[in-house]
Design an enzyme around this catalytic site. Structure first.
Site, PDB file in Angstrom:
ATOM      1  N   LYS A 171       0.881  -1.179   0.000  1.00 11.94           N
ATOM      2  CA  LYS A 171       0.000   0.000   0.000  1.00 11.94           C
ATOM      3  C   LYS A 171       0.908   1.215   0.000  1.00 11.94           C
ATOM      4  CE  LYS A 171      -2.039   3.037   1.824  1.00 11.94           C
ATOM      5  NZ  LYS A 171      -1.881   4.436   1.382  1.00 11.94           N
ATOM      6  N   GLY A 224       6.392   5.206   8.424  1.00 10.05           N
ATOM      7  CA  GLY A 224       5.549   6.391   8.426  1.00 10.05           C
ATOM      8  C   GLY A 224       5.547   7.039   9.794  1.00 10.05           C
ATOM      9  N   SER A 225       4.452   7.676  10.110  1.00  6.69           N
ATOM     10  CA  SER A 225       4.403   8.464  11.344  1.00  6.69           C
ATOM     11  C   SER A 225       4.168   7.572  12.566  1.00  6.69           C
ATOM     12  CB  SER A 225       3.272   9.483  11.243  1.00  6.69           C
ATOM     13  OG  SER A 225       2.041   8.794  11.124  1.00  6.69           O
ATOM     14  N   VAL A 228       0.330   6.680  13.170  1.00  2.00           N
ATOM     15  CA  VAL A 228      -0.209   5.606  12.336  1.00  2.00           C
ATOM     16  C   VAL A 228       0.503   4.284  12.656  1.00  2.00           C
ATOM     17  CG1 VAL A 228      -0.601   4.807   9.985  1.00  2.00           C
ATOM     18  CG2 VAL A 228      -0.929   7.216  10.541  1.00  2.00           C
ATOM     19  N   GLY A 229       1.785   4.354  12.951  1.00  2.00           N
ATOM     20  CA  GLY A 229       2.517   3.132  13.307  1.00  2.00           C
ATOM     21  C   GLY A 229       1.868   2.426  14.488  1.00  2.00           C
ATOM     22  N   GLU A 246       9.107   1.434  11.167  1.00  2.00           N
ATOM     23  CA  GLU A 246      10.146   2.446  10.966  1.00  2.00           C
ATOM     24  C   GLU A 246       9.440   3.790  11.060  1.00  2.00           C
ATOM     25  OE1 GLU A 246      13.129   1.587  10.863  1.00  2.00           O
ATOM     26  OE2 GLU A 246      13.356  -0.310   9.804  1.00  2.00           O
ATOM     27  N   CYS A 280      13.257  10.720   7.331  1.00  7.18           N
ATOM     28  CA  CYS A 280      13.145  10.318   8.738  1.00  7.18           C
ATOM     29  C   CYS A 280      14.490  10.419   9.440  1.00  7.18           C
ATOM     30  CB  CYS A 280      12.597   8.909   8.831  1.00  7.18           C
ATOM     31  SG  CYS A 280      13.504   7.758   7.831  1.00  7.18           S
ATOM     32  N   GLU A 379       9.337  16.160  15.542  1.00  8.84           N
ATOM     33  CA  GLU A 379       9.826  16.064  14.172  1.00  8.84           C
ATOM     34  C   GLU A 379       9.098  17.104  13.314  1.00  8.84           C
ATOM     35  OE1 GLU A 379       8.706  12.481  12.067  1.00  8.84           O
ATOM     36  OE2 GLU A 379      10.784  12.266  11.421  1.00  8.84           O
TER      37      GLU A 379
HETATM   38  P1  NAD Z   1       1.756   8.459   7.591  1.00  9.82           P
HETATM   39  O1  NAD Z   1       1.957   7.655   8.799  1.00  9.82           O
HETATM   40  O2  NAD Z   1       0.645   9.434   7.567  1.00  9.82           O
HETATM   41  O3  NAD Z   1       1.532   7.537   6.311  1.00  9.82           O
HETATM   42  C1  NAD Z   1       2.388   6.452   6.015  1.00  9.82           C
HETATM   43  C2  NAD Z   1       1.580   5.402   5.292  1.00  9.82           C
HETATM   44  O4  NAD Z   1       0.574   4.896   6.170  1.00  9.82           O
HETATM   45  C3  NAD Z   1       0.824   5.910   4.056  1.00  9.82           C
HETATM   46  O5  NAD Z   1       0.849   4.909   3.054  1.00  9.82           O
HETATM   47  C4  NAD Z   1      -0.580   6.099   4.577  1.00  9.82           C
HETATM   48  O6  NAD Z   1      -1.562   6.006   3.566  1.00  9.82           O
HETATM   49  C5  NAD Z   1      -0.692   4.930   5.532  1.00  9.82           C
HETATM   50  N1  NAD Z   1      -1.727   5.098   6.564  1.00  9.82           N
HETATM   51  C6  NAD Z   1      -2.294   6.238   7.028  1.00  9.82           C
HETATM   52  N2  NAD Z   1      -3.243   5.946   7.947  1.00  9.82           N
HETATM   53  C7  NAD Z   1      -3.265   4.597   8.077  1.00  9.82           C
HETATM   54  C8  NAD Z   1      -4.008   3.696   8.895  1.00  9.82           C
HETATM   55  N3  NAD Z   1      -4.933   4.124   9.752  1.00  9.82           N
HETATM   56  N4  NAD Z   1      -3.730   2.378   8.791  1.00  9.82           N
HETATM   57  C9  NAD Z   1      -2.778   1.924   7.953  1.00  9.82           C
HETATM   58  N5  NAD Z   1      -2.076   2.721   7.133  1.00  9.82           N
HETATM   59  C10 NAD Z   1      -2.296   4.053   7.206  1.00  9.82           C
HETATM   60  O7  NAD Z   1       3.158   9.133   7.369  1.00  9.82           O
HETATM   61  P2  NAD Z   1       3.571  10.084   6.201  1.00  9.82           P
HETATM   62  O8  NAD Z   1       3.006  11.428   6.476  1.00  9.82           O
HETATM   63  O9  NAD Z   1       3.260   9.454   4.899  1.00  9.82           O
HETATM   64  O10 NAD Z   1       5.179  10.077   6.380  1.00  9.82           O
HETATM   65  C11 NAD Z   1       5.807  10.921   7.262  1.00  9.82           C
HETATM   66  C12 NAD Z   1       6.248  10.201   8.521  1.00  9.82           C
HETATM   67  O11 NAD Z   1       6.919   8.978   8.213  1.00  9.82           O
HETATM   68  C13 NAD Z   1       7.252  10.985   9.327  1.00  9.82           C
HETATM   69  O12 NAD Z   1       6.908  10.922  10.685  1.00  9.82           O
HETATM   70  C14 NAD Z   1       8.565  10.263   9.097  1.00  9.82           C
HETATM   71  O13 NAD Z   1       9.529  10.408  10.067  1.00  9.82           O
HETATM   72  C15 NAD Z   1       8.146   8.873   8.914  1.00  9.82           C
HETATM   73  N6  NAD Z   1       9.120   8.130   8.105  1.00  9.82           N
HETATM   74  C16 NAD Z   1       9.927   7.218   8.714  1.00  9.82           C
HETATM   75  C17 NAD Z   1      10.882   6.518   7.991  1.00  9.82           C
HETATM   76  C18 NAD Z   1      11.783   5.491   8.653  1.00  9.82           C
HETATM   77  O14 NAD Z   1      12.367   4.689   7.964  1.00  9.82           O
HETATM   78  N7  NAD Z   1      11.913   5.475   9.952  1.00  9.82           N
HETATM   79  C19 NAD Z   1      10.997   6.749   6.629  1.00  9.82           C
HETATM   80  C20 NAD Z   1      10.164   7.680   6.036  1.00  9.82           C
HETATM   81  C21 NAD Z   1       9.213   8.356   6.790  1.00  9.82           C
END
Ligand code: NAD
Length: 477
Positions: A171, A224-225, A228-229, A246, A280, A379
């Site tokens: 996804k 991701g964030s 959401v994680g 991550e 990140c 962040e």
């Molecule tokens: P996000 O968490 O909003 O989205 C990440 C992914 O999760 C997207 O595909 C999104 O559609 C999906 N998502 C959103 N809501 C969801 C839910 N309820 N259930 C399952 N999936 C869902 O993050 P973002 O805004 O896309 O990315 C920015 C964040 O990601 C920052 O906090 C950044 O630090 C982090 N990030 C971390 C790494 C790492 O390797 N540690 C790498 C890149 C980004």
């Protein structure tokens, strides 16, 4: 208009709905993706299970590696087109996008080569027994990735999963799917069997949530964030499924007075402006020993004043950020820090002639940032660097460890003992000594501690994460 990629076929979302794709360059709609949801995720998971029960499950490790190598070559052959697509979708400068596509290919080369080099174990046991430990795929794996490095993230999460024989459902982020869909097409051309890779585009709370919580998914990776994680982990936990998370970071670059400052300076600037700070592993905190703080931070300020922001085609230091809400978030954090009296020491420049409606932001260097402020703790995910003075080694370590995050750190000093002491005392997943590799290499195990997440990607450790073991106890007398 892009479709979903399920079971080797391009299909429309069962809702029939689409999501517009906006260009970060000018805010205009230039494409649309399918709005996949729970029903589409279900189709994809079932297709992945059929792939495991069918041809993909019968591929030998060598055959899996070979297909992945072919895919890597196809990515390299089409790298310029992929880089332009990635730049258009995310706003990255072309040079950054070109590098991302090289890294994407490298993931498939590295893990394609590794596919048949992961061996089990024989364990000495009681007389008359032979005990072996087999490495096996988890089964169907779910992968949820963000928009900041879509191509790299796709390679980072899918390549080790496929190498170990899992069948995958990906996804991508709704803001950046186009390179992913192109790679799915290349995977078919490379000979990846139907169902081994499925891509369901859509919103996170719909397609993402459905994937994280699907009972047919045996393992989940999420980048991701933090917010959401946590939701993804809860959804996976309901199925007793393990996940790798991550998440974000607030990574410190720690500069001691005896450091090679000429070497440190460009790394400090690049570490935060790379990908317009939407990384990140961005080095978003600059910790400088007080006796050189004023002079070194002034040099960093000079570096910031020279930073240029432009369109992907202008190919300057930074592009626009990915979307309007990201722009608003960065601007709000900068304004809040200004209002609280934190001094701005320097700002980068917007190039002349930028299209109206684009998501452009000037990089900012803040000095003497209060240690407990939002800017010190949260962040930003933008090109905003927070500088802090520290007194001595103990103070530097306390400051470095003084956030909820623990992803990366850099230590700049010529003192060998201090290099080791500080590197070991800082709580995070990667430490760079006299260098700063935002994101690190494909070969290097990567991941966080504390609220930066858990589990490891990259390197050989990712192959362990993406597989499980089975212990065979054989009594033969
Ligand atoms: P996000 O968490 O909003 O989205 C990440 C992914 O999760 C997207 O595909 C999104 O559609 C999906 N998502 C959103 N809501 C969801 C839910 N309820 N259930 C399952 N999936 C869902 O993050 P973002 O805004 O896309 O990315 C920015 C964040 O990601 C920052 O906090 C950044 O630090 C982090 N990030 C971390 C790494 C790492 O390797 N540690 C790498 C890149 C980004």
């Amino acid at each position: 208009m892009s479709k979903l990629f399920v079971d080797g076929k391009w299909i429309e979302a069962s809702s029939g709905e689409t999501i517009p794709v906006l260009s970060p360059v000018d805010g205009e709609v230039f494409d649309a993706i399918a709005r996949g949801g729970a029903a589409d995720v279900d189709l994809a998971v079932k297709a992945a299970q059929r792939a495991l029960d069918g041809p993909w499950g019968r591929f030998s490790a060598t055959e899996r590696g070979r297909v992945m190598m072919k895919l890597a070559q196809k990515i390299l052959d089409g790298s310029e087109g992929l880089a332009r697509l990635e730049a258009r979708d995310t706003g990255k400068p072309l040079t950054t996008a070109r590098n991302d596509i090289q890294v994407l290919a490298r993931y498939f080369e590295f893990y394609g080569g590794a596919a048949d080099k992961v061996h089990g174990q024989i364990i000495p046991f009681l007389g008359g027994y032979t005990v072996s430990v087999l490495r096996e795929p988890h089964g169907v794996t779910g992968h949820i990735i963000p928009w900041n490095y879509p191509a790299q993230m796709l390679g980072r999460t899918l390549a080790p999963a496929l190498a170990m024989g899992n069948a995958t459902v990906l996804k991508p982020a709704e803001d950046a799917c186009l390179s992913t869909l192109k790679v799915a097409q290349l995977a078919v051309e490379a000979g990846l069997p139907d169902g081994a890779l499925n891509v369901v585009t859509g919103y996170g709370h719909e397609a993402g949530a459905a994937l994280a919580g699907h009972p047919g998914v045996n393992f989940v990776t999420f980048t991701g964030s933090n917010e959401v994680g946590t939701l993804v982990q809860q959804a996976a936990a309901r199925n007793a499924v393990k996940c790798v998370l991550e998440l974000g970071g607030k990574s410190p670059q720690i500069v001691f007075a005896d450091a090679d400052l000429e070497r440190a300076l460009p790394s400090v600037v690049k570490g935060i402006i790379q990908n317009t700070g939407q990384t990140c592993t961005a080095g978003s905190r600059l910790l400088v020993q007080r006796k050189i703080y004023k002079d070194f931070v002034e040099k960093v300020a000079e570096g910031f004043r020279a930073v240029q922001v432009g369109t992907p085609d202008m190919d300057l230091d930074c592009g626009p950020v990915v979307n309007r809400s990201q722009l608003d978030r960065i601007n709000a954090m900068v304004e809040a820090a200004k209002r609280s009296g934190t001094p701005i020491l320097a700002q980068g420049q917007l190039a002349a002639g930028l299209p109206g409606g684009g998501y452009y932001v000037r990089p900012v260097l803040f000095g003497d940032v209060p240690r407990d402020s939002a800017l010190a703790q949260q962040e930003v995910f933008g090109p905003v660097l927070a500088a802090f003075p520290f007194e001595d080694e103990a103070d530097a370590i306390a400051l470095a460890n003084g956030t909820e995050y623990g992803l990366l750190a850099a230590v700049w000093t010529e003192n060998g003992g201090r290099q080791q002491r500080v590197a070991k005392a800082v709580r995070c997943g990667q430490v760079f000594i006299n260098c700063y590799g935002a994101g690190g290499g494909v070969e290097l195990p990567f991941g966080g501690v504390k609220k930066s997440g858990h589990g490891r990607e990259k390197g050989f450790l990712a192959l362990e994460e993406m597989s499980t073991t089975k212990t065979l106890v054989h009594f033969h007398g």
